[in-house]
Scaffold this active site. Structure first.
Site, PDB file in Angstrom:
ATOM      1  N   GLY A 418     -15.025  -9.826   3.273  1.00 26.32           N
ATOM      2  CA  GLY A 418     -14.027  -9.282   4.203  1.00 26.32           C
ATOM      3  C   GLY A 418     -14.631  -8.250   5.140  1.00 26.32           C
ATOM      4  O   GLY A 418     -14.143  -7.133   5.241  1.00 26.32           O
ATOM      5  N   ASN A 462     -13.331 -19.093   2.804  1.00 24.79           N
ATOM      6  CA  ASN A 462     -12.025 -18.661   2.318  1.00 24.79           C
ATOM      7  C   ASN A 462     -12.225 -18.254   0.861  1.00 24.79           C
ATOM      8  O   ASN A 462     -12.500 -19.087  -0.001  1.00 24.79           O
ATOM      9  CB  ASN A 462     -11.030 -19.821   2.436  1.00 24.79           C
ATOM     10  N   ASN A 489     -14.415  -6.478  -1.205  1.00 29.62           N
ATOM     11  CA  ASN A 489     -13.581  -5.677  -0.308  1.00 29.62           C
ATOM     12  C   ASN A 489     -12.406  -6.436   0.296  1.00 29.62           C
ATOM     13  O   ASN A 489     -11.396  -5.830   0.659  1.00 29.62           O
ATOM     14  CB  ASN A 489     -14.453  -5.131   0.837  1.00 29.62           C
ATOM     15  N   SER A 542      -7.699   1.553  -3.308  1.00 29.95           N
ATOM     16  CA  SER A 542      -6.835   2.269  -2.372  1.00 29.95           C
ATOM     17  C   SER A 542      -6.228   3.479  -3.074  1.00 29.95           C
ATOM     18  O   SER A 542      -5.970   3.448  -4.275  1.00 29.95           O
ATOM     19  CB  SER A 542      -5.712   1.355  -1.889  1.00 29.95           C
ATOM     20  N   TYR A 555       1.030  -4.827  -2.370  1.00 30.90           N
ATOM     21  CA  TYR A 555      -0.243  -4.177  -2.061  1.00 30.90           C
ATOM     22  C   TYR A 555      -0.611  -3.199  -3.177  1.00 30.90           C
ATOM     23  O   TYR A 555      -1.722  -3.236  -3.717  1.00 30.90           O
ATOM     24  CB  TYR A 555      -0.139  -3.461  -0.708  1.00 30.90           C
ATOM     25  N   LYS A 559      -3.796  -3.486  -5.855  1.00 30.95           N
ATOM     26  CA  LYS A 559      -4.876  -2.497  -5.914  1.00 30.95           C
ATOM     27  C   LYS A 559      -4.948  -1.843  -7.299  1.00 30.95           C
ATOM     28  O   LYS A 559      -6.026  -1.490  -7.772  1.00 30.95           O
ATOM     29  CB  LYS A 559      -4.688  -1.437  -4.823  1.00 30.95           C
TER      30      LYS A 559
END
Ligand code: ZN
Length: 658
Positions: A418, A462, A489, A542, A555, A559
């Site tokens: 990424g 992908n 990442n 995060s 999200y 994380k």
């Protein structure tokens, strides 16, 4: 071998002697069967006006550090003929003094240092002098009957020079041989230096170059007639990527720094690796002494599947060779620069990709030449004491000592996912700046070009699909020998969705990309990372994990689970000395995830201006992608060599996290 001379192309280099010299030097450099990577040298003699308007006879000799294939006018050192001829008269001179005096005799002190063969070029009474280490000349002369073969092949057109150390002694030897003779009247057009190379000369640039091509072709034809239909053996490789990674790890340990490993699994390399007796004839010595600086005296041979044992034996033999010949020099590392791996091919090693590539080129030409030499009467390269003198030459040792400082990640292979933009790109960039060979995996079609900007390689993948990811990882190991750093990442930040409004697809997709793709990556990279050098895995988490906010359940959960994945990985991999850590960035706004609208929306939600929102941390500092990039590069470095399972926040301080 064909002459590459072309009148139109020649004219673009200028019709003056130096222009023609640049052109024909490049023609020699274009053929790797003549010279490789800085090998060989050329010169032209001129009479010019110096700064004061006085006439001065000069020998423009190839400067050290220049490659014939790409040389320019500025690549030639203008040395006064008078000084060079005076040096040729000396009974003895150290090579260090020779280099100093050659520099002192240059009309332009800013020009590169003249080749150590400058005196030799000066004493030859021809305007143009061309010198190469042609494969065919090595195959012809690395033999018990070298001298007789040269006479048979070239008759009286060349002078045969027994091997002596290049530099002052060689210049002096040749000066004595030709003193008082009229080479032009005798019809001498070149010199064959046994077990070293070929010189041709003429007052015409084209003629000197074409004599070179003609003589190498004569040697090739002669060898072909002696070989009687023989051709190099070929074979099909059995791929063993796990073995390759283990080999690279073992060689890195022996060398004391991570190395890049370049596998040559071509039919020719595999055929050579399986040739009867190659363990013996393939390790007798290099095709020209010059190469030993890059490849050492001999390659390693991997007997059976005992990589460690074979390398230990190589190191032991190298130490013994050093002890036999040393006169107080410092021993270089005892690891092979290339190895013959039966059934798998030939593997070359370098402190970085460039060096590994140079060694691989030399290895490919070496095995071709050794094979032929052995087939036409026995490969007999220089004795080891002569190779030692070159490998431990004072000038070479000085060059090595002066080499640029190593970058912290030099020789390491880093996989970053990424990384087309934002934090991922910054991480890839930091690792590349610090010397790592970076391979970026991203779904963005532009990733090859984006990675190219930082000297890396980008692959469009992908990460949620198994086979393409496996293929990419295999390609990385095949190309560089292993994987040392994995930065997991890749991630998405879906637009704010509260639990009551979220679609199932939003949740599933976030978990798939932010969590499951990382698990898949671990599954495929861990076997290789375990065989890495100073190996390290870094996840990008995060702040959200410890301090979640409303409207981002998928999200936050992804994380949090990623953090748990990191903790489990660190437990599993600690026994293999692989470190696994996670960085928790917060409020990094120079990324693709944060559109101006998303930023505005979040600021409003917190009742702040965008500026306030960007620095809403205890230290009131803005966090940039590059801050994360540099932190990850540090975490992958030896600074963190005893840290695993750590969670490092890069957030300017957050009271909910502290
Ligand atoms: Zn040479």
């Amino acid at each position: 071998m064909e002459s590459l001379w072309n009148d139109q192309e020649a004219a673009t280099f200028g019709t003056d002697p130096l222009g023609q010299r640049v052109y024909t030097s490049r023609l020699l450099g274009r053929n790797p069967a003549l010279v490789l990577h800085g090998g060989g040298n050329t010169s032209v003699k001129t009479v010019e006006k110096d700064f004061f308007g006085d006439e001065v006879a000069l020998c423009h000799v190839k400067g050290s550090g220049w490659d014939l294939a790409t040389i320019e006018r500025a690549g030639f050192a203008p040395v006064r003929m008078s000084a060079l001829l005076k040096m040729a008269e000396l009974e003895s001179m150290t090579d260090a003094d020779m280099v100093t005096q050659q520099r002192a005799a240059m009309t332009n002190p800013d020009a590169p240092a003249a080749s150590i063969e400058a005196i030799l070029h000066a004493v030859l009474p021809f305007r143009f002098v061309d010198h190469s280490h042609a494969n065919a000349i090595a195959a012809l002369t690395c033999n018990a009957d070298g001298e007789a073969r040269v006479k048979e092949c070239f008759g009286d057109r060349v002078i045969v020079v027994p091997y002596v150390m290049p530099g002052f002694i060689l210049a002096r030897t040749i000066y004595e041989i030709i003193k008082g003779r009229d080479l032009k009247a005798e019809g001498i057009e070149g010199m064959v230096l046994l077990k070293h190379g070929l010189f041709t000369f003429d007052d015409d640039a084209r003629r000197s170059y074409e004599l070179h091509i003609e003589m190498v072709t004569m040697a090739e034809t002669y060898l072909a007639s002696k070989a009687g239909g023989w051709s190099a053996p070929t074979g099909a490789a059995v791929e063993d990527l796990a073995g390759l990674a283990a080999l690279r790890q073992a060689v890195s340990r022996l060398r004391g720094v991570p190395v890049i490993a370049k596998l040559d699994a071509s039919p020719e390399a595999v055929g050579y690796s399986l040739a009867a007796g190659v363990a013996e004839f393939g390790t007798r010595g290099p095709l020209t002494p010059d190469h030993s600086i890059r490849t050492k005296r001999a390659p390693g041979y991997l007997a059976g599947d005992d990589l460690e044992g074979s390398l230990a034996a190589y190191a032991e033999a190298y130490r013994a060779y050093f002890e036999r010949h040393q006169k107080g020099e410092t021993m270089l590392d005892p690891s092979p620069r290339f190895v013959i791996w039966p059934g798998k091919g030939v593997v070359s090693f370098g402190a970085n990709v460039k060096e590994a590539g140079i060694v691989a080129d030399i290895a490919a030409h070496t095995l071709r030449t050794v094979s032929l030499g052995e087939a036409v009467g026995g490969w007999e390269p220089l004795p080891e004491k002569d190779i030692f003198e070159i490998e431990y030459w004072e000038l070479e040792q000085a060059k090595l000592r002066k080499g640029p400082a190593r970058k912290v990640h030099e020789g390491k292979v880093a996989l970053v996912t990424g990384c087309a933009a934002g934090i991922g790109f910054a991480i890839a960039e930091s690792l590349a700046e610090q010397g790592a060979q970076v391979i970026g995996l991203d779904i963005d079609k532009e990733i090859p070009e984006i990675m190219q900007k930082i000297g890396g390689i980008g692959m469009v993948v992908n990460l949620t699909e198994d086979e393409p990811v496996q293929a990419a990882i295999d390609a990385v190991v095949r190309g560089f020998g292993g994987i040392d750093i994995v930065v997991s990442n890749a991630g998405i930040f879906p637009k704010n969705e509260f639990l009551g409004e979220m679609t199932q697809n939003d949740w599933d997709r976030t978990i798939l990309i932010n969590l499951t793709s990382h698990q898949k990556l671990m599954n495929k990279t861990v076997p290789f990372v375990k065989k890495g050098v100073d190996a390290s895995i870094i996840f990008v988490g995060s702040r959200n994990f410890k301090a979640p906010g409303p409207g981002a359940a998928a999200y936050s959960c992804s994380k949090a689970a990623l953090t748990q994945l990191c903790r489990v990985a660190s437990l599993e991999l600690a026994p293999s000395k692989v470190r696994v850590n996670i960085v928790h960035p917060d409020a990094v706004f120079d990324t693709k995830l944060w559109t101006p609208e998303a930023l505005e929306r979040s600021a409003v939600r917190y009742g702040m201006t965008v500026e306030e929102y960007k620095t809403k941390n205890l230290m009131k500092v803005e966090i940039k992608s590059k801050d994360i990039g540099n932190m990850v590069a540090a975490m992958a470095s030896p600074l963190f060599s005893k840290v695993t399972g750590a969670q490092i926040p890069v957030d300017g301080g957050n009271d909910r996290v502290i």
